[in-house]
Design a protein around this motif. Sequence first.
Motif, short mmCIF file in Angstrom:
data_model
loop_
_atom_site.label_atom_id
_atom_site.label_comp_id
_atom_site.label_asym_id
_atom_site.label_seq_id
_atom_site.Cartn_x
_atom_site.Cartn_y
_atom_site.Cartn_z
N ASP B 184 0.85 -1.19 0.00
CA ASP B 184 0.00 0.00 0.00
C ASP B 184 0.88 1.24 0.00
OD1 ASP B 184 -2.56 -1.41 0.30
OD2 ASP B 184 -1.79 -1.93 2.28
N HIS B 217 -6.50 -4.53 -1.88
CA HIS B 217 -6.56 -3.53 -0.82
C HIS B 217 -7.67 -2.52 -1.11
CE1 HIS B 217 -2.41 -4.56 0.91
NE2 HIS B 217 -3.08 -5.59 0.54
N HIS B 264 -3.87 6.43 4.25
CA HIS B 264 -4.37 5.15 3.76
C HIS B 264 -5.46 4.60 4.67
CE1 HIS B 264 -4.14 0.69 2.94
NE2 HIS B 264 -4.38 1.18 1.75
#
Lengths: 136, 333
Positions: B184, B217, B264
């Motif tokens: 990520d 994700h 995130h």
Amino acid sequence: MTDRKIRVLVAKPGLDGHDRGAKVVARALRDAGMEVIYTGIRQTPEMIVEAALQEDVDVVGISILSGAHMALCPRVLELLNAQDMGDVVVLVGGIIPDEDVAPLKALGVKGVFGPGTSTQDIIEFIRQSVAVPVAG
Amino acid sequence: MQLVDELLAGNRRALARTISIVEDGGPAAPPLLAALYPHTGRGHVIGITGAPGTGKSTLVNALARSYRQQGRTVGIIAVDPTSPFSGGALLGDRVRMRDLAGDPGIFIRSMATRGNLGGLARATADVISVLDAAGFERILVETVGVGQAEVDIASAAHTTVVVEAPGLGDEVQAIKAGVLEIADLFAVNKADREGADHTVMALQMMQGLAPVPAGHHGTTGGTGRSHHAEAGAQPDGGWLPPITKTVAMRGEGVEMLRDWIELHAVHLRETDGLARREVARAATELDQILRDQLITALLTRLPPGHLDATLAAIARREIDPYTAGAQLLAQFS
């Protein structure tokens, strides 16, 4: 399916940076199937006991070559007892004069291992001192 | 349960003991985890992975300090490999985390893989739950030094940081599947060394070449992106992994990395990313639990010596393993 291992903290308190002995012992204990948490040099007694608590170890092995063992060891034992961790087996290795061995043991140090000790002796000592059923 | 009550009350000794019980995986573990489960789901889990020597432990140390400056509590799990020969392990990650000593807002636990492949120990997900229940707001999980296929962290963490360092590989390494695909975020650590820009460029090139896989994700899009696209949350709800240069030893770039992690986390909450991550995590965990329980249930039903006899028969080529498996499963019907 329990997977219990003997967990040992190997720490090097005080100001001397000679950690070869500690590393040799750490390696030997690993090769004997134990889980060794190695914390490196210049650990204070507070750091050692905090790490021992977090890692829930069965054994704390302290390596001292600086001559400060009569100051450092009592403090480690005192802090362990304060955390209700009196059942943790404390071992000391390094340069410890003969006349200091009895006082250290009286304080609660279970074993003192000087230069020339075979790592096999330390392994056997730990296996006999740790009263837990261990797989493997 | 007294241990659970003590743990929830903030007793660190009870926390350490609970982790040991969970890690050892005996019959005492499931009731503990069941009692703790209602208290989980609050902490944000951050995986730190990468090849040996990229500086993962030092980066974890720096990130933890950075979170502490914001007043957040941090639980750390540092995983190191178990020797396949002796079954022992040398867990040395604390050496690089000595700055964190004496801080009651930090709890560090070292774990050996105990034979598990994939970069984590079998019980790592459960230990994450224990630290989560104990109230740690950020949980940093450092994997073993990984190669290209140890990707278990992606299903255990909410945010996965892949740590690279200059000089470890070239563009061809960057194109390879595996660890790079689970990122990520990228941290190019040791960025004061020669070749750091080259490493950043190789990662950017990889991002420009590869379509961001759907379902990965927080990402929903399946379209290719040029590496000129701005990193982070995308207009279509996807996420382009940002690349941050860090010098963890001196703390440089670490605040930027921390801020990206937090962005995130926000992105996961604002999209369906978090829900999907949680379902994926549950699927992985339940899969492992079912396998373990089915095997245990089956083995306890077999007459003594039956398994050994079956194994010997397979070894002698008297029966093939698939037929033997089917015969053993017939015990259930």
